[in-house]
Design a protein around this motif. Structure first.
Motif, PDB file in Angstrom:
ATOM      1  N   ASN A  88      -7.654  -2.416   2.748  1.00 34.94           N
ATOM      2  CA  ASN A  88      -6.379  -2.636   2.059  1.00 34.94           C
ATOM      3  C   ASN A  88      -5.732  -1.308   1.692  1.00 34.94           C
ATOM      4  O   ASN A  88      -4.512  -1.125   1.858  1.00 34.94           O
ATOM      5  CB  ASN A  88      -6.570  -3.497   0.812  1.00 34.94           C
ATOM      6  CG  ASN A  88      -6.939  -4.926   1.135  1.00 34.94           C
ATOM      7  OD1 ASN A  88      -6.682  -5.391   2.243  1.00 34.94           O
ATOM      8  ND2 ASN A  88      -7.526  -5.626   0.188  1.00 34.94           N
ATOM      9  N   ASP A  89      -6.541  -0.382   1.177  1.00 30.36           N
ATOM     10  CA  ASP A  89      -6.010   0.934   0.827  1.00 30.36           C
ATOM     11  C   ASP A  89      -5.481   1.666   2.062  1.00 30.36           C
ATOM     12  O   ASP A  89      -4.427   2.315   2.006  1.00 30.36           O
ATOM     13  CB  ASP A  89      -7.088   1.785   0.141  1.00 30.36           C
ATOM     14  CG  ASP A  89      -7.425   1.289  -1.255  1.00 30.36           C
ATOM     15  OD1 ASP A  89      -6.626   0.491  -1.808  1.00 30.36           O
ATOM     16  OD2 ASP A  89      -8.478   1.704  -1.789  1.00 30.36           O
ATOM     17  N   LEU A  90      -6.215   1.566   3.155  1.00 31.99           N
ATOM     18  CA  LEU A  90      -5.759   2.208   4.384  1.00 31.99           C
ATOM     19  C   LEU A  90      -4.453   1.593   4.881  1.00 31.99           C
ATOM     20  O   LEU A  90      -3.553   2.310   5.353  1.00 31.99           O
ATOM     21  CB  LEU A  90      -6.829   2.110   5.474  1.00 31.99           C
ATOM     22  CG  LEU A  90      -8.042   3.022   5.311  1.00 31.99           C
ATOM     23  CD1 LEU A  90      -9.068   2.708   6.392  1.00 31.99           C
ATOM     24  CD2 LEU A  90      -7.630   4.472   5.381  1.00 31.99           C
ATOM     25  N   ALA A  91      -4.326   0.286   4.776  1.00 35.69           N
ATOM     26  CA  ALA A  91      -3.086  -0.383   5.195  1.00 35.69           C
ATOM     27  C   ALA A  91      -1.918   0.066   4.317  1.00 35.69           C
ATOM     28  O   ALA A  91      -0.807   0.320   4.821  1.00 35.69           O
ATOM     29  CB  ALA A  91      -3.264  -1.890   5.133  1.00 35.69           C
ATOM     30  N   GLU A  92      -2.163   0.191   3.000  1.00 34.94           N
ATOM     31  CA  GLU A  92      -1.106   0.649   2.091  1.00 34.94           C
ATOM     32  C   GLU A  92      -0.695   2.076   2.421  1.00 34.94           C
ATOM     33  O   GLU A  92       0.506   2.410   2.440  1.00 34.94           O
ATOM     34  CB  GLU A  92      -1.587   0.566   0.642  1.00 34.94           C
ATOM     35  CG  GLU A  92      -1.699  -0.837   0.093  1.00 34.94           C
ATOM     36  CD  GLU A  92      -2.264  -0.856  -1.328  1.00 34.94           C
ATOM     37  OE1 GLU A  92      -2.307   0.214  -1.974  1.00 34.94           O
ATOM     38  OE2 GLU A  92      -2.656  -1.939  -1.780  1.00 34.94           O
ATOM     39  N   LEU A  93      -1.673   2.931   2.661  1.00 36.38           N
ATOM     40  CA  LEU A  93      -1.353   4.313   2.990  1.00 36.38           C
ATOM     41  C   LEU A  93      -0.609   4.413   4.320  1.00 36.38           C
ATOM     42  O   LEU A  93       0.319   5.224   4.468  1.00 36.38           O
ATOM     43  CB  LEU A  93      -2.626   5.160   3.044  1.00 36.38           C
ATOM     44  CG  LEU A  93      -3.159   5.635   1.707  1.00 36.38           C
ATOM     45  CD1 LEU A  93      -4.471   6.354   1.886  1.00 36.38           C
ATOM     46  CD2 LEU A  93      -2.156   6.546   1.023  1.00 36.38           C
ATOM     47  N   LYS A  94      -0.993   3.601   5.270  1.00 34.29           N
ATOM     48  CA  LYS A  94      -0.293   3.606   6.552  1.00 34.29           C
ATOM     49  C   LYS A  94       1.158   3.172   6.370  1.00 34.29           C
ATOM     50  O   LYS A  94       2.079   3.746   6.975  1.00 34.29           O
ATOM     51  CB  LYS A  94      -1.003   2.695   7.541  1.00 34.29           C
ATOM     52  CG  LYS A  94      -0.446   2.784   8.930  1.00 34.29           C
ATOM     53  CD  LYS A  94      -1.266   2.001   9.913  1.00 34.29           C
ATOM     54  CE  LYS A  94      -0.660   2.182  11.300  1.00 34.29           C
ATOM     55  NZ  LYS A  94      -1.406   1.497  12.313  1.00 34.29           N
ATOM     56  N   ALA A  95       1.360   2.169   5.531  1.00 33.51           N
ATOM     57  CA  ALA A  95       2.722   1.727   5.250  1.00 33.51           C
ATOM     58  C   ALA A  95       3.524   2.837   4.580  1.00 33.51           C
ATOM     59  O   ALA A  95       4.701   3.067   4.900  1.00 33.51           O
ATOM     60  CB  ALA A  95       2.702   0.478   4.376  1.00 33.51           C
TER      61      ALA A  95
END
Length: 143
Positions: A88-95
């Motif tokens: 989830n954190d990686l997805a947020e950072l990618k966004a």
């Protein structure tokens, strides 16, 4: 009369010998019985302690297996939770990185050569990429 006295003495001597033999035999029999009783008591005590030891070992084995299973379940649950959090954190950072890239291209197109906004956006973009790399490394370490 002397013959009678001699016969009585001889008879009394044979009675004493048979009494001694009977006394020795009964004493020997008494000791043998006590020896058998003591040996059987020792054997019974050893058998009982072995049985108790085996029972305790089986009980401890069952308890240990149960505790290991419970620990394994909690460990797997925690790992799953950490993995979902990191994804989830990686997805947020990618966004965030994608949003910054869009903003950067927009400002780059609209800015002239005198503005310093593009440099600020590049530094922010680099910081976000560093954080993304650190999170990926920590995710790999957890796997």
């Amino acid at each position: 009369m002397s013959d009678l006295i001699l016969e009585q003495r001889a008879a009394s001597q044979t009675d004493k010998k048979t009494r001694r033999k009977k006394g020795n035999r009964s004493l020997l029999l008494f000791f043998c019985i006590w020896l058998i009783i003591i040996c059987s008591g020792l054997y019974g005590a050893k058998w009982y302690t072995d049985r108790i030891q085996l029972t305790i070992a089986e009980s401890l084995e069952q308890q240990t297996a149960g505790q290991i299973a419970a620990m394994q379940q909690t460990y797997e649950a925690r790992m799953l939770e950490l993995e979902t959090n990191y994804t989830n954190d990686l997805a947020e950072l990618k966004a965030k990185v994608d949003a910054l890239n869009e903003l950067l291209t927009f400002t780059k197109d609209n800015a002239d050569s005198k503005t310093d906004n593009s440099n600020k956006l590049y530094t922010q973009l680099n910081e976000v990429k560093k954080q993304l790399n650190e999170l990926q490394k920590s995710l790999e370490v957890l796997k």
